[in-house]
Design an enzyme around this catalytic site. Structure first.
Site, PDB file in Angstrom:
ATOM      1  CG  ASN A  10      -4.676   0.608   6.907  1.00  0.00           C
ATOM      2  OD1 ASN A  10      -3.995   1.039   6.020  1.00  0.00           O
ATOM      3  ND2 ASN A  10      -5.560  -0.375   5.508  1.00  0.00           N
TER       4      ASN A  10
ATOM      5  NE  ARG B 139      -4.572  -2.523  -3.331  1.00  0.00           N
ATOM      6  CZ  ARG B 139      -4.301  -2.142  -2.334  1.00  0.00           C
ATOM      7  NH1 ARG B 139      -4.099  -3.174  -1.462  1.00  0.00           N
ATOM      8  NH2 ARG B 139      -5.290  -1.206  -1.335  1.00  0.00           N
TER       9      ARG B 139
ATOM     10  CD  GLN C 119      -7.004  -8.830  -2.675  1.00  0.00           C
ATOM     11  OE1 GLN C 119      -6.430  -8.022  -2.375  1.00  0.00           O
ATOM     12  NE2 GLN C 119      -7.616  -8.554  -2.607  1.00  0.00           N
TER      13      GLN C 119
ATOM     14  CG  HIS D 241      -6.337  -7.774   1.351  1.00  0.00           C
ATOM     15  ND1 HIS D 241      -6.564  -6.903   0.025  1.00  0.00           N
ATOM     16  CD2 HIS D 241      -5.560  -7.008   1.542  1.00  0.00           C
ATOM     17  CE1 HIS D 241      -6.111  -5.708   0.619  1.00  0.00           C
ATOM     18  NE2 HIS D 241      -5.645  -5.553   1.062  1.00  0.00           N
TER      19      HIS D 241
HETATM   20  P1  NAD Z   1       2.216   6.245   1.094  1.00  0.00           P
HETATM   21  O1  NAD Z   1       1.576   6.980  -0.400  1.00  0.00           O
HETATM   22  O2  NAD Z   1       2.213   6.935   2.224  1.00  0.00           O
HETATM   23  O3  NAD Z   1       3.640   6.111  -0.069  1.00  0.00           O
HETATM   24  C1  NAD Z   1       3.354   5.125  -0.457  1.00  0.00           C
HETATM   25  C2  NAD Z   1       5.300   5.558  -1.090  1.00  0.00           C
HETATM   26  O4  NAD Z   1       5.101   4.385  -2.609  1.00  0.00           O
HETATM   27  C3  NAD Z   1       5.555   7.116  -1.767  1.00  0.00           C
HETATM   28  O5  NAD Z   1       6.847   7.032  -0.865  1.00  0.00           O
HETATM   29  C4  NAD Z   1       5.739   6.770  -2.679  1.00  0.00           C
HETATM   30  O6  NAD Z   1       6.438   7.792  -3.892  1.00  0.00           O
HETATM   31  C5  NAD Z   1       6.327   5.507  -3.505  1.00  0.00           C
HETATM   32  N1  NAD Z   1       5.662   4.743  -4.995  1.00  0.00           N
HETATM   33  C6  NAD Z   1       4.622   5.097  -6.220  1.00  0.00           C
HETATM   34  N2  NAD Z   1       5.187   4.619  -7.026  1.00  0.00           N
HETATM   35  C7  NAD Z   1       7.012   4.307  -6.936  1.00  0.00           C
HETATM   36  C8  NAD Z   1       7.423   3.482  -7.609  1.00  0.00           C
HETATM   37  N3  NAD Z   1       7.341   3.338  -8.895  1.00  0.00           N
HETATM   38  N4  NAD Z   1       8.635   3.014  -6.778  1.00  0.00           N
HETATM   39  C9  NAD Z   1       9.110   3.590  -5.909  1.00  0.00           C
HETATM   40  N5  NAD Z   1       7.660   3.784  -4.646  1.00  0.00           N
HETATM   41  C10 NAD Z   1       6.763   4.143  -5.543  1.00  0.00           C
HETATM   42  O7  NAD Z   1       1.612   5.028   0.775  1.00  0.00           O
HETATM   43  P2  NAD Z   1       1.533   3.859   1.879  1.00  0.00           P
HETATM   44  O8  NAD Z   1      -0.030   4.495   3.045  1.00  0.00           O
HETATM   45  O9  NAD Z   1       2.711   3.204   2.404  1.00  0.00           O
HETATM   46  O10 NAD Z   1       0.325   2.844   1.413  1.00  0.00           O
HETATM   47  C11 NAD Z   1       1.067   1.980   0.332  1.00  0.00           C
HETATM   48  C12 NAD Z   1       0.839   0.589  -0.255  1.00  0.00           C
HETATM   49  O11 NAD Z   1      -0.022  -0.208   0.489  1.00  0.00           O
HETATM   50  C13 NAD Z   1      -1.043   1.890  -0.574  1.00  0.00           C
HETATM   51  O12 NAD Z   1      -1.383   2.377  -1.980  1.00  0.00           O
HETATM   52  C14 NAD Z   1      -1.894   0.353  -0.456  1.00  0.00           C
HETATM   53  O13 NAD Z   1      -1.837  -0.226  -2.023  1.00  0.00           O
HETATM   54  C15 NAD Z   1      -1.262  -0.627   0.559  1.00  0.00           C
HETATM   55  N6  NAD Z   1      -1.731  -1.011   1.191  1.00  0.00           N
HETATM   56  C16 NAD Z   1      -2.463  -2.240   1.496  1.00  0.00           C
HETATM   57  C17 NAD Z   1      -2.662  -2.901   2.938  1.00  0.00           C
HETATM   58  C18 NAD Z   1      -3.495  -3.996   2.979  1.00  0.00           C
HETATM   59  O14 NAD Z   1      -4.186  -3.974   3.394  1.00  0.00           O
HETATM   60  N7  NAD Z   1      -2.744  -5.079   2.723  1.00  0.00           N
HETATM   61  C19 NAD Z   1      -3.327  -1.521   3.421  1.00  0.00           C
HETATM   62  C20 NAD Z   1      -3.181  -0.440   3.357  1.00  0.00           C
HETATM   63  C21 NAD Z   1      -2.074  -0.086   2.543  1.00  0.00           C
END
Ligand code: NAD
Length: 358
Positions: A117, A256, A285, A309
Site C-alpha cells: 500500500n 504512526r 485506534q 486510518h
Molecule cells: P520502509 O521499510 O520501506 O521504509 C522505512 C524507512 O524509515 C527506512 O528507510 C528506514 O531506514 C527509515 N527509518 C527508520 N527509523 C528511522 C528513524 N529513526 N529516522 C529516520 N528514518 C528512519 O517502510 P515503508 O513501506 O516506507 O513504510 C513506512 C511506515 O509507514 C510503516 O512502517 C508504517 O508504519 C507506515 N504505513 C502507514 C500506512 C497507513 O495506512 N497510514 C500504510 C503503510 C505504511
C-alpha cells in the site's frame, strides 16, 4: 492449524462491497483456501481486554493475522501466553502492533506485505500536504455552511511551489512521496534517514540528505513522517523537536500516530507554531471521541487534515495485501522460502534494517 485474524468490522459497506477484503465480513478472501485444507480460521474485531476474541484465541493460535487499521496489540505478556504461535502476518505495512523484540525472543516470525500500500499512502501524503498548504478544509467547510468570504481563506493559503519539503524516512513510502513532489517545483526536497538513499536514487528526485534531525526540521516548510514506529521513533516529534520547526510549518504524519507527541502537536497547532497537521494515524485506534487531534485548529480556524486510518486501505491496496497474505500463508504451509522483502523477523531475528539501528 489454528489461524486467528483480527480485522475491522465493515458492516453494511462490507456486505455491499466485496472488495472490502480487509474486513471481518470478507475475511481477506481466505475462508475457502484455509478451510479446504482443514485449518481452523477465527476472524473477529474483538481485541480489547481478557474477554476479547483476540486474547481468548491467541493462546493456541499458530498464525496471527492482523492489520494496522484495527490493531490487536500483541504485547510481550500475550506473547508469553501464546505458546503455539509461530507466525504473525500483517495485512498491510507496519508491524509495530507486535512487540517485535519479544517476538524475536520467542522465536516468532513476523512478516508483512511490504510495498502493498505504499503508493496508496504516498498519494495520501501528497494530498494532505496540498490540503494543508492551500487551506482546503476550512474553504470547503465555509461552502457547506453557506458562507462565501474569500479573504478569510486566502489569508492562510499558499502555493507548494517554492517551499522546502522534507521526509523523515526515505524508504518505500518516503521515496515515492519525493518522486511525486518533484513536478511541484519545490525550493528543495530533503530527507532524514539513517540509511542513505543510493546516489542515483537521490539524484533522480533531487533530494538532499540532512543528517541532524533538528537541523533538518529547521530547514523545512513541510515535514512528512514516513518511518516505522519503533523504540527510536516513539515520541520523536515532541515539544523539544517542535521548537526547531520553522514557525508556521506544516506537518503530515501517515506513518504512526505515536511518532508524534499528541499533546505537543495539539498545542503547536493551537498556538500557530504549526500552521497545520494532517494524517490518518492515531496513538490509539479507534481514536476516542474526545481525542484532541479531532478538533485542534490553528488560530485562524484551519490547519486540521485528520481522517481515520484509511490511506493504506484503498480498495486497490486491499486487493494487493489480501493476495500478499495468502502468498505468505502458502509459503509457510508449503515450507517454501518467503519473499525477503516481506520479512521483518525471520527464523533467527530481525531481517529488516527499517525498525531501528541495532
Ligand atoms: P520502509 O521499510 O520501506 O521504509 C522505512 C524507512 O524509515 C527506512 O528507510 C528506514 O531506514 C527509515 N527509518 C527508520 N527509523 C528511522 C528513524 N529513526 N529516522 C529516520 N528514518 C528512519 O517502510 P515503508 O513501506 O516506507 O513504510 C513506512 C511506515 O509507514 C510503516 O512502517 C508504517 O508504519 C507506515 N504505513 C502507514 C500506512 C497507513 O495506512 N497510514 C500504510 C503503510 C505504511
Amino acid at each position: 492449524m489454528k489461524v486467528l485474524a483480527i480485522l475491522y468490522n465493515g458492516y453494511k459497506a462490507a456486505e455491499e462491497e466485496p472488495a472490502l477484503l480487509g474486513t471481518v465480513e470478507n475475511k481477506l478472501g481466505l475462508v475457502e483456501y484455509l478451510q479446504s485444507q482443514g485449518h481452523e480460521f477465527i476472524v473477529s474485531s474483538s481485541k480489547e481486554g481478557p474477554d476479547s476474541d483476540f486474547e481468548k484465541h491467541i493462546v493456541d493460535a499458530e498464525v496471527y493475522i492482523s492489520t494496522p487499521f484495527h490493531p490487536g496489540y500483541l504485547t510481550a505478556d500475550l506473547i508469553a501466553k501464546a505458546k503455539n504461535l509461530k507466525l504473525c502476518v500483517t495485512a498491510g505495512v507496519g508491524s509495530d502492533h507486535v512487540d517485535l523484540n519479544a517476538a524475536v525472543k520467542a522465536g516468532i516470525q513476523v512478516l508483512e506485505v511490504s510495498g502493498s500500500n505504499v503508493v496508496s499512502v504516498a498519494e495520501h501524503v501528497v494530498m494532505s500536504i496540498l490540503l494543508l498548504v492551500r487551506n482546503f478544509v476550512p474553504a470547503h467547510e465555509m461552502i457547506e455552511r453557506g458562507d462565501w468570504q474569500v479573504s478569510d481563506i486566502a489569508r492562510n493559503a499558499y502555493d507548494l511551489e517554492g517551499k522546502v519539503v522534507g521526509t523523515i524516512g526515505a524508504g518505500r513510502i518516503g521515496y515515492r512521496v519525493l518522486q511525486r513532489l518533484l513536478p511541484f517545483n519545490t525550493k528543495e526536497l530533503l530527507y532524514y534517514d539513517y540509511s542513505a538513499l543510493p546516489a542515483e536514487a537521490a539524484a533522480a528526485v533531487k533530494a538532499r540528505r540532512v543528517e541532524d534531525l533538528k537541523e533538518f526540521v529547521s530547514q523545512c516548510d513541510v515535514v512528512t513522517v514516513n518511518c516505522p514506529l519503533h523504540e527510536g521513533t516513539r515520541g520523536l516529534v515532541n515539544t523539544e523537536l517542535l521548537k526547531h520547526f520553522k514557525k508556521g510549518a506544516w506537518l503530515v504524519n501517515t506513518a504512526r500516530g505515536a511518532i508524534c507527541d499528541k499533546d505537543a502537536v495539539a498545542e503547536a497547532v493551537k498556538s500557530g507554531h504549526l500552521r497545520g497537521y494532517a494524517g490518518d494515524v492515531w496513538n490509539v485506534q479507534p481514536a476516542p471521541k474526545d481525542h484532541s487531534w479531532r478538533y485542534m485548529k490553528n488560530p485562524l480556524g484551519g490547519g486540521n487534515g485528520m481522517v481515520p486510518h484509511y490511506s493504506g486501505t484503498t480498495l486497490d491496496a486491499q486487493a494487493r495485501y489480501a493476495a500478499g497474505v495468502r502468498s505468505i500463508l502458502q509459503n509457510y504451509l508449503e515450507d517454501k522460502p518467503q519473499d525477503p522483502g516481506n520479512i521483518i523477523i525471520g527464523k533467527t531475528g530481525y531481517e529488516t534494517k527499517a525498525y531501528g539501528q541495532r
